[in-house]
Design an enzyme around this catalytic site. Structure first.
Site, PDB file in Angstrom:
ATOM      1  N   ARG A 260       0.848  -1.196   0.000  1.00 18.90           N
ATOM      2  CA  ARG A 260       0.000   0.000   0.000  1.00 18.90           C
ATOM      3  C   ARG A 260       0.880   1.241   0.000  1.00 18.90           C
ATOM      4  O   ARG A 260       1.883   1.310   0.708  1.00 18.90           O
ATOM      5  CB  ARG A 260      -0.929   0.012   1.216  1.00 18.90           C
ATOM      6  CG  ARG A 260      -1.912  -1.153   1.189  1.00 18.90           C
ATOM      7  CD  ARG A 260      -2.879  -1.125   2.335  1.00 18.90           C
ATOM      8  NE  ARG A 260      -3.695  -2.350   2.342  1.00 18.90           N
ATOM      9  CZ  ARG A 260      -4.557  -2.676   3.286  1.00 18.90           C
ATOM     10  NH1 ARG A 260      -4.725  -1.872   4.319  1.00 18.90           N
ATOM     11  NH2 ARG A 260      -5.247  -3.797   3.211  1.00 18.90           N
ATOM     12  N   ARG A 275       2.384   1.250  10.149  1.00 17.23           N
ATOM     13  CA  ARG A 275       1.884   1.694   8.837  1.00 17.23           C
ATOM     14  C   ARG A 275       3.026   1.570   7.825  1.00 17.23           C
ATOM     15  O   ARG A 275       3.843   2.467   7.683  1.00 17.23           O
ATOM     16  CB  ARG A 275       1.382   3.133   8.935  1.00 17.23           C
ATOM     17  CG  ARG A 275       0.446   3.548   7.810  1.00 17.23           C
ATOM     18  CD  ARG A 275      -0.114   4.936   8.064  1.00 17.23           C
ATOM     19  NE  ARG A 275      -0.960   4.985   9.237  1.00 17.23           N
ATOM     20  CZ  ARG A 275      -2.259   4.678   9.237  1.00 17.23           C
ATOM     21  NH1 ARG A 275      -2.847   4.304   8.127  1.00 17.23           N
ATOM     22  NH2 ARG A 275      -2.965   4.761  10.347  1.00 17.23           N
ATOM     23  N   GLU A 347      -6.094  -0.939  15.719  1.00 21.19           N
ATOM     24  CA  GLU A 347      -6.728  -1.924  14.833  1.00 21.19           C
ATOM     25  C   GLU A 347      -5.741  -3.033  14.474  1.00 21.19           C
ATOM     26  O   GLU A 347      -4.596  -2.770  14.109  1.00 21.19           O
ATOM     27  CB  GLU A 347      -7.220  -1.251  13.563  1.00 21.19           C
ATOM     28  CG  GLU A 347      -7.842  -2.217  12.564  1.00 21.19           C
ATOM     29  CD  GLU A 347      -7.937  -1.640  11.172  1.00 21.19           C
ATOM     30  OE1 GLU A 347      -7.951  -2.419  10.205  1.00 21.19           O
ATOM     31  OE2 GLU A 347      -7.977  -0.396  11.039  1.00 21.19           O
ATOM     32  N   SER A 350      -9.851  -6.239  10.444  1.00 19.20           N
ATOM     33  CA  SER A 350     -11.087  -5.608   9.980  1.00 19.20           C
ATOM     34  C   SER A 350     -11.849  -6.633   9.168  1.00 19.20           C
ATOM     35  O   SER A 350     -11.313  -7.194   8.212  1.00 19.20           O
ATOM     36  CB  SER A 350     -10.765  -4.369   9.124  1.00 19.20           C
ATOM     37  OG  SER A 350     -11.943  -3.655   8.818  1.00 19.20           O
ATOM     38  N   ARG A 389       0.971  -6.387  12.566  1.00 19.79           N
ATOM     39  CA  ARG A 389       0.339  -5.732  13.711  1.00 19.79           C
ATOM     40  C   ARG A 389       0.212  -6.670  14.910  1.00 19.79           C
ATOM     41  O   ARG A 389       0.322  -6.237  16.053  1.00 19.79           O
ATOM     42  CB  ARG A 389      -1.013  -5.158  13.300  1.00 19.79           C
ATOM     43  CG  ARG A 389      -0.858  -3.990  12.329  1.00 19.79           C
ATOM     44  CD  ARG A 389      -2.038  -3.069  12.314  1.00 19.79           C
ATOM     45  NE  ARG A 389      -1.735  -1.859  11.560  1.00 19.79           N
ATOM     46  CZ  ARG A 389      -2.450  -0.739  11.617  1.00 19.79           C
ATOM     47  NH1 ARG A 389      -3.515  -0.680  12.397  1.00 19.79           N
ATOM     48  NH2 ARG A 389      -2.104   0.314  10.905  1.00 19.79           N
TER      49      ARG A 389
END
Length: 422
Positions: A260, A275, A347, A350, A389
């Site tokens: 990403r 991130r 988070e 999801s 994560r």
């Protein structure tokens, strides 16, 4: 993708649904273009019938030895008008398709209103936060002190938002991925896949990543895209298919690298691994009959929670509000893990029900065993979970006062019995 018939049936309801996401009314504009397209198609059918009749008249006139020049001229004029109408219909159709592709999914009625994450609802909280006799460190402080997490080396190779893991942390990351795959395959009934990391534009479009998120993904010079998540290839496996009802549900999973660009993330989480441009993730995808998708959403989310239960990580389930629910989702649960070093919930997974939003874009349908016309399937996707994560959560949760990291018991078989990283 939206059903244009639903827009025609209830334009006010369509606008009201989008207003929950903070979007202005668009139904009138869409319907004007739809009406122009439909008028052109109706007129085209009328002219085609007239031209067919003329062809018969021309043939009869020729058989009778009569002149047909006037009739032929009329046929040519009809053809010219038909070509113009065909072009108009195609132009309007392309405009509608493009406009609808930019609009997010309609939210489920029970999704709470709200502009941002502050309006998300806590569904439940599980696990016990550990007490430390020292000030817990953040993951990058732990990793760098151990010499096993190197951001400077990664920056030399690739720039910012990359990391090099070494030794015990590299092994721990690999163990986490293997543990999650085994859990989802052996206990939750998912079929493991190894998928391409490069996909074509159709796969990205079908899973609602294009055109909306083009700036958040990486494209190659030959027109392919690095996957932002294995959701893209896994879901696209059913693109263009008509699936027998008895073949559903289909549950598939993959451990893959994800890429990403993190466009718009300047200044956010610049330290550490939270991130990154490249990260590992175990993805869960389900393809189900429409009436099964709500229950499947609960099942998928529970499968992701089981990972955190087994790792004994404190977490909470959040129902996202309208303003925080993703573009393609009708309803989303986020799982947030407690990070002692940050003293914050972050988070870690999801899980979303997109209902028929993606299926319409990729034309994925099912045929009932009882017969009848094909209907669109429902697709769901979720992180089961993000490896990087959960590595962060494990490091911060299981840290010792000397900077070493205990290995969760469930992971020790994957590390040949290793109990401590450091």
């Amino acid at each position: 993708m939206h059903d244009i018939r639903a827009l025609r049936d209830d334009p006010a309801g369509f606008d009201a649904a989008l207003a929950r996401r903070g979007l202005p009314p668009v139904a009138d504009m869409l319907m004007r273009h739809d009406e122009v397209r439909r008028r052109a198609l109706t007129r085209l059918q009328e002219l085609q019938a007239r031209r067919n009749a003329l062809s018969k008249e021309i043939g009869q006139a020729r058989r009778n030895g009569e002149g047909s020049a006037e009739l032929e001229a009329g046929s040519v004029a009809l053809k010219t008008e038909m070509e113009a109408l065909q072009q108009q219909a195609e132009t309007e159709d392309a405009w509608l398709l493009s406009a609808l592709a930019e609009l997010p999914n309609r939210l489920d009625p029970d999704v709470p209103d709200g502009r941002d994450e502050t309006a998300n609802l806590v569904v439940h909280e599980r696990g016990v936060r550990r007490e430390y006799g020292f000030e817990p460190k953040q993951h990058y402080e732990l990793g760098e002190a151990l010499g096993l997490m190197d951001f400077a080396a990664a920056s030399k190779l690739s720039g910012s938002r990359f990391v090099v893991l070494r030794g015990g942390l590299a092994r721990l990351e690999r163990a986490l991925g293997q543990f999650m795959l085994d859990l989802h395959v052996e206990e939750h009934g998912y079929v493991e896949h190894a998928v391409p990391l490069l996909v074509n534009e159709a796969a990205m479009y079908g899973t609602d990543k294009l055109p909306k998120f083009a700036d958040q993904s990486f494209a190659t010079t030959d027109g392919r895209w690095l996957i932002p998540t294995a959701e893209v290839p896994l879901t696209s496996l059913v693109a263009g298919e008509i699936l027998p009802e008895k073949s559903l549900p289909r549950r598939v999973t993959a451990l893959s690298a994800c890429f990403r660009s993190e466009a718009g993330a300047a200044g956010r989480d610049t330290r550490g691994m939270l991130r990154q441009h490249q990260f590992m993730k175990v993805e869960l995808v389900s393809v189900v009959a429409p009436e099964e998708s709500a229950a499947e959403h609960e099942r998928m989310t529970r499968a992701a929670e089981t990972v955190l239960d087994r790792l004994e990580l404190p977490y909470r389930r959040m129902l996202l509000c309208a303003g925080d629910t993703g573009f393609g989702a009708a309803r989303t649960y986020d799982l947030e893990a407690w990070l002692p070093g940050q003293q914050a919930w972050r988070e870690i997974s999801s899980c979303s029900n997109t209902r028929d939003f993606q299926a319409r874009r990729m034309n994925a349908r099912l045929r009932r065993d009882a017969g009848g016309p094909p209907e669109f399937v429902h697709t769901l996707n979720g992180s089961g979970v993000a490896v990087g994560r959960v590595l962060i959560a494990v490091m911060e949760t299981y840290q010792r006062d000397d900077g070493r990291i205990d290995v969760p018991e469930v992971l020790r078989p994957y590390l040949r019995g290793c109990e401590v990283i450091g």
